[in-house]
Design a protein around this motif. Structure first.
Motif, mmCIF file in Angstrom:
data_model
loop_
_atom_site.group_PDB
_atom_site.id
_atom_site.type_symbol
_atom_site.label_atom_id
_atom_site.label_comp_id
_atom_site.label_asym_id
_atom_site.label_seq_id
_atom_site.Cartn_x
_atom_site.Cartn_y
_atom_site.Cartn_z
ATOM 1 N N UNK A 104 0.811 -1.210 0.000
ATOM 2 C CA UNK A 104 0.000 0.000 0.000
ATOM 3 C C UNK A 104 0.846 1.262 0.000
ATOM 4 N N UNK A 105 2.160 1.128 0.197
ATOM 5 C CA UNK A 105 3.033 2.300 0.134
ATOM 6 C C UNK A 105 3.026 2.822 -1.303
ATOM 7 N N UNK A 106 2.534 4.032 -1.538
ATOM 8 C CA UNK A 106 2.421 4.537 -2.908
ATOM 9 C C UNK A 106 3.776 4.985 -3.447
ATOM 10 N N UNK A 107 4.364 4.210 -4.336
ATOM 11 C CA UNK A 107 5.686 4.562 -4.840
ATOM 12 C C UNK A 107 5.982 3.819 -6.137
ATOM 13 N N UNK A 108 7.132 4.139 -6.702
ATOM 14 C CA UNK A 108 7.583 3.480 -7.924
ATOM 15 C C UNK A 108 9.093 3.583 -7.969
ATOM 16 N N UNK A 109 9.723 2.676 -8.698
ATOM 17 C CA UNK A 109 11.164 2.766 -8.886
ATOM 18 C C UNK A 109 11.551 2.092 -10.184
ATOM 19 N N UNK A 244 1.775 9.998 4.913
ATOM 20 C CA UNK A 244 1.458 10.203 6.329
ATOM 21 C C UNK A 244 0.389 9.229 6.818
ATOM 22 N N UNK A 245 -0.360 8.628 5.897
ATOM 23 C CA UNK A 245 -1.426 7.699 6.271
ATOM 24 C C UNK A 245 -0.978 6.241 6.276
ATOM 25 N N UNK A 246 0.233 6.008 5.821
ATOM 26 C CA UNK A 246 0.746 4.638 5.771
ATOM 27 C C UNK A 246 1.267 4.241 7.148
ATOM 28 N N UNK A 251 6.363 1.842 6.422
ATOM 29 C CA UNK A 251 7.315 2.846 5.960
ATOM 30 C C UNK A 251 8.741 2.466 6.336
ATOM 31 N N UNK A 252 8.906 1.926 7.537
ATOM 32 C CA UNK A 252 10.240 1.526 7.968
ATOM 33 C C UNK A 252 10.789 0.410 7.096
ATOM 34 N N UNK A 253 9.938 -0.504 6.691
ATOM 35 C CA UNK A 253 10.368 -1.602 5.830
ATOM 36 C C UNK A 253 10.800 -1.091 4.460
ATOM 37 N N UNK A 254 10.161 -0.006 4.010
ATOM 38 C CA UNK A 254 10.463 0.525 2.680
ATOM 39 C C UNK A 254 11.624 1.511 2.672
#
Length: 302
Positions: A104-109, A244-246, A251-254
Motif C-alpha cells: 500500500x506504500x504509494x511509490x515506484x522505482x 502520512x497515512x501509511x 514505511x520503515x520496511x520501505x
C-alpha cells in the motif's frame, strides 16, 4: 546506448563526473593512508569489489526481491503496459520489464544497469491513488533514471562508502582500535578508524548530493517528455500526502530503498534542517518549484 528523446542535462553530467572524480581522488588517498599505516586491506577491497559487482549486475533482481515485486505480462496489466509502451515510443527507449509490488506504500522505482536490463516497478498503492496522467508523469520520471544511467553511476559511486564502512567494522571487530602490542607507537587502529569514518562521511555526503540532483533532473526530463509538469506535480503532492497515512511499520520496511523511490518513504515533515543535507531526495517544495517553472516555460498553468 540508444539515443533517447529525454532532455539532456549537462548539469547532471557535470555533477556525475565531478562526484566520480572526487570520490576517486578520495579513494586513492584512503588506500594510500592504509598502505602507509601498514594495513593489509586486500580482503576488504576484494569483499567490497565483489559486493559492488553483485549490486551492479543484479540490482534489478535484488530490488524486486526486496520489494516483493513481480514481473507482470501484457495480459495481467494491459493499462500499465500500454502506458509504458507509449512512453517508450515517445522517448525512443527500449521497453523495460514491467513489475508490480503488492504494497500500500504509494511509490515506484526503476533499476537496472542499462536500458536493456531495466525494470520499472510500481506499487499497488500507487496504482490505486493516481489517475492515468499522474501515473504517466511518475513512470516518465523513473524511465529517465534509466536513460541517464543513474543506477549504474550511483552503484559505482557507493563503492568508496562501502569500503570505508567495511574498514570501520574491520577496525572495530578485530580490535585494531585497541592497538595491542603497540604501546610505544602511534595509535594505528584509532587512526584507521578515524580515517575510515571521515572517508565514509565525505563519500556519503557526495553521493547524497548527487542523488538529490538526479531526482530534480528526472523530474525535469519526465515533465518535458510528457509536456505535463502539472500532472507530475500533482502526483508528487498526492503521494507525499498519502505517506502520512501509511502505517509506520510499512514505511520503515520501505525506507532502505529510498534512493530508488520516486519519493522517499517517510512520514511527517521531510526536508527540514539536516534532513535536506542527508536526504536522498530534495525537499518537496524544491521539486514543485522546479515543475512550476517548467510549466511557465511551456506556457501552461502550474
Amino acid at each position: 546506448m540508444t539515443q533517447t528523446r529525454y532532455a539532456p542535462d549537462r548539469g547532471l553530467t557535470v555533477r556525475m563526473v565531478t562526484t566520480m572524480f572526487l570520490l576517486g581522488l578520495l579513494y586513492v588517498v584512503f588506500v594510500g593512508v592504509l598502505i602507509a599505516l601498514g594495513v593489509q586491506a586486500v580482503v576488504v577491497l576484494v569483499l567490497a569489489g565483489g559486493l559492488l559487482l553483485v549490486q551492479y549486475f543484479f540490482s534489478d533482481k535484488i530490488a524486486l526481491f526486496a520489494m516483493h515485486g513481480r514481473e507482470v505480462s501484457q495480459q495481467e496489466a494491459p493499462e500499465l503496459h500500454g502506458l509504458i509502451d507509449r512512453l517508450c515510443a515517445l522517448s525512443n527507449t527500449p521497453k523495460p520489464r514491467v513489475a508490480i509490488a503488492d504494497t500500500d506504500v504509494p511509490n515506484a522505482f526503476a533499476t537496472g544497469r542499462n536500458q536493456k536490463n531495466a525494470v520499472v516497478c510500481v506499487t499497488t498503492g500507487l496504482l490505486r491513488r493516481l489517475d492515468p496522467l499522474e501515473l504517466e508523469g511518475v513512470i516518465a520520471h523513473e524511465m529517465s533514471h534509466v536513460a541517464h544511467r543513474d543506477v549504474a553511476v550511483m552503484t559505482i559511486a557507493s563503492f568508496l562508502g562501502l569500503v570505508a564502512g567495511l574498514m570501520t567494522r574491520f577496525a572495530l571487530y578485530t580490535g585494531l582500535g585497541r592497538d595491542r602490542g603497540n604501546n610505544n607507537g602511534p595509535p594505528i587502529g584509532a587512526i584507521i578508524l578515524l580515517v575510515s569514518l571521515v572517508v565514509y562521511a565525505v563519500s556519503f555526503l557526495l553521493t547524497r548530493a548527487l542523488s538529490r540532483y538526479r531526482e530534480l533532473s528526472a523530474d525535469r526530463a519526465g515533465a518535458l517528455l510528457t509536456q505535463r509538469p502539472s500532472a507530475l506535480a500533482s502526483a508528487l503532492v498526492k503521494v507525499s500526502g498519502e505517506m502520512a497515512r501509511i502505517p509506520t511499520r510499512d514505511l520503515r520496511e520501505a525506507q532502505p530503498f529510498n534512493a530508488f523511490f520516486f519519493t522517499p518513504a517517510v512520514s511527517g515533515r521531510a526536508g527540514a534542517g539536516l534532513a535536506a543535507l542527508f536526504g536522498t531526495h530534495p525537499p518537496l517544495q524544491r521539486r514543485l518549484d522546479q515543475l512550476s517553472q517548467i510549466a511557465a516555460q511551456l506556457g501552461r498553468g502550474a
